[in-house]
Design a protein around this motif. Structure first.
Motif, PDB file in Angstrom:
ATOM      1  N   VAL A  77      41.700  30.755  13.606  1.00 27.47           N
ATOM      2  CA  VAL A  77      42.877  31.219  14.328  1.00 27.47           C
ATOM      3  C   VAL A  77      43.180  32.661  13.910  1.00 27.47           C
ATOM      4  N   PRO A  78      43.317  33.595  14.843  1.00 27.91           N
ATOM      5  CA  PRO A  78      43.696  34.963  14.474  1.00 27.91           C
ATOM      6  C   PRO A  78      44.999  34.965  13.688  1.00 27.91           C
ATOM      7  N   LEU A  79      45.083  35.830  12.695  1.00 30.08           N
ATOM      8  CA  LEU A  79      46.242  35.842  11.813  1.00 30.08           C
ATOM      9  C   LEU A  79      47.543  36.110  12.555  1.00 30.08           C
ATOM     10  N   GLU A  80      47.483  36.858  13.636  1.00 31.85           N
ATOM     11  CA  GLU A  80      48.716  37.228  14.335  1.00 31.85           C
ATOM     12  C   GLU A  80      49.185  36.154  15.310  1.00 31.85           C
ATOM     13  N   HIS A  81      48.471  35.039  15.399  1.00 33.87           N
ATOM     14  CA  HIS A  81      48.825  34.017  16.381  1.00 33.87           C
ATOM     15  C   HIS A  81      48.944  32.648  15.719  1.00 33.87           C
ATOM     16  N   HIS A  82      49.566  31.728  16.454  1.00 37.63           N
ATOM     17  CA  HIS A  82      49.734  30.345  16.030  1.00 37.63           C
ATOM     18  C   HIS A  82      49.360  29.433  17.198  1.00 37.63           C
ATOM     19  N   PRO A  83      48.645  28.326  16.923  1.00 34.39           N
ATOM     20  CA  PRO A  83      48.465  27.343  17.994  1.00 34.39           C
ATOM     21  C   PRO A  83      49.823  26.804  18.410  1.00 34.39           C
ATOM     22  N   ALA A  84      49.998  26.581  19.696  1.00 37.05           N
ATOM     23  CA  ALA A  84      51.281  26.086  20.192  1.00 37.05           C
ATOM     24  C   ALA A  84      51.476  24.633  19.783  1.00 37.05           C
ATOM     25  N   SER A  85      52.712  24.289  19.467  1.00 37.45           N
ATOM     26  CA  SER A  85      53.003  22.900  19.093  1.00 37.45           C
ATOM     27  C   SER A  85      52.785  21.958  20.263  1.00 37.45           C
ATOM     28  N   GLU A  86      52.792  22.504  21.493  1.00 38.02           N
ATOM     29  CA  GLU A  86      52.590  21.672  22.685  1.00 38.02           C
ATOM     30  C   GLU A  86      51.117  21.433  22.991  1.00 38.02           C
ATOM     31  N   GLU A  87      50.213  22.087  22.274  1.00 43.54           N
ATOM     32  CA  GLU A  87      48.788  21.904  22.540  1.00 43.54           C
ATOM     33  C   GLU A  87      48.404  20.438  22.344  1.00 43.54           C
ATOM     34  N   ILE A  88      47.484  19.949  23.173  1.00 44.31           N
ATOM     35  CA  ILE A  88      47.019  18.573  23.066  1.00 44.31           C
ATOM     36  C   ILE A  88      45.494  18.563  23.083  1.00 44.31           C
TER      37      ILE A  88
END
Length: 346
Positions: A77-88
């Motif tokens: 995961v790029p450091l400046e981003h976060h996976p969305a909690s809504e991802e499935i």
């Protein structure tokens, strides 16, 4: 001071200096239904110190020192981003649909959206490209005090299992929740001063993957101690049993020990019908193992025939002598007597 106490002391000192967090892991924490498809959902975060993980794990030593991730279940995961909690992620891609460490989430309403077959590729592309929205403040309440050096999305292990693993590597302590087949709900969190509980089946699967043998054996022992006449047939039916021969063998042994119990005798015909109806892909393996166990119990010579004893050898020797096929002086004497009789007749 033990090695674990020294490690904990080191981690505490690093926390005071703000040097504790190196790697941030994202993991699915729940199972829900998206349309007609069961999915892993509700991504949560865990933070770890690399030194605390690599000291007791070859898996993490290789993982955290590698520049690129070779395991397809791990996504950078790029450091400046976060996976969305809504991802499935579909449970087929997750790889363990019956994972007890996934909480039961709320079922989503039927919508026009569907889970595509290439969903995992889309998830990886979104994370790598940084196109997913920022993660909601789900598990990491408050402001980050430090920024991790690396972020990794884990797509084949539940949040609860991974959290218990990290805690174990820090402290050498592990607590297992009851099996769901025991009729108990997943163990509640015991507070920050206690090890976070996890499913022994989920941990066995993970420990086998990362080759953490001591932890694997602890999980296997916890599974074994949880088997009773009331849940053995249900556990034999699980997908985990079909994947790991050692668990299959252990559970067949438990079934044999409880084979005459009232519960097993009552439920066994239905269990056999499920095997006959191809409801259990590993049903044939269960019957083969059960048959072998019965043979070992009632016909042990089939598996370990007794070697010929000295007494039987002596009997064979005496029998040869009586037939005239003996050896040694007695044999030579018989031959001389025969020649003598033929000479006399001539």
């Amino acid at each position: 001071m033990s090695s674990n106490q020294a490690q904990i002391s080191t981690l505490l000192r690093k926390s005071l200096l703000g040097e504790l967090l190196d790697t941030q892991f994202y993991l699915f924490s729940a199972r829900s239904k998206h349309g007609n498809i069961r999915v892993a959902a509700e991504i949560r975060s865990l933070f770890a110190n690399d030194e605390g993980l690599t000291a007791g794990s070859k898996f993490f030593s290789g993982l955290l020192s590698a520049k690129t991730l070779k395991d397809p279940a791990l996504i950078e995961v790029p450091l400046e981003h976060h996976p969305a909690s809504e991802e499935i992620l579909s449970l087929n891609d997750y790889g363990y649909a019956s994972d007890s460490d996934l909480d039961e989430g709320e079922e989503e309403d039927e919508t026009n959206e569907t889970v595509q077959d290439n969903e995992k590729l889309e998830l990886q592309a979104n994370v790598s490209a940084g196109t997913t929205p920022l993660i909601k403040n789900y598990a990491t309440k408050g402001v980050y005090r430090t920024t991790p050096n690396r972020k990794i999305l884990v797509t084949d292990t539940a949040f609860n299992t991974w959290q218990a693993l990290l805690y174990y590597l820090y402290t050498d302590e592990i607590v297992f929740a009851p099996l769901r087949s025991q009729g108990s709900q997943t163990a509640a969190q015991l507070g920050l001063g206690k090890p976070p509980p996890c499913s022994p089946k989920s941990m066995y699967r993970l420990a086998c993957k990362i080759e953490q043998d001591v932890l694997r054996d602890k999980a296997l022992a916890a599974i074994q101690s949880s088997l009773t006449e009331h849940n053995i047939l249900q556990e034999l039916s699980s997908s985990l049993t079909s994947r790991f021969p050692l668990i299959l063998e252990m559970e067949v042994e438990s079934l044999f020990q409880h084979i005459t119990s009232a519960t097993v005798m009552n439920d066994f015909p239905t269990f056999i019908k499920r095997i006959g109806g191809a409801d259990l892909p590993h049903g044939v393996d269960i019957l083969i193992k059960l048959h072998e166990r019965m043979l070992r119990q009632h016909y042990p010579r089939v598996f370990s025939p007794e070697p010929p004893s000295s007494k039987s050898s002596e009997s064979e020797y005496d029998e040869r002598r009586m037939r005239g096929g003996g050896s040694g002086r007695s044999g030579r004497g018989n031959r001389r007597s025969s020649r003598g009789r033929r000479d006399w007749s001539d």
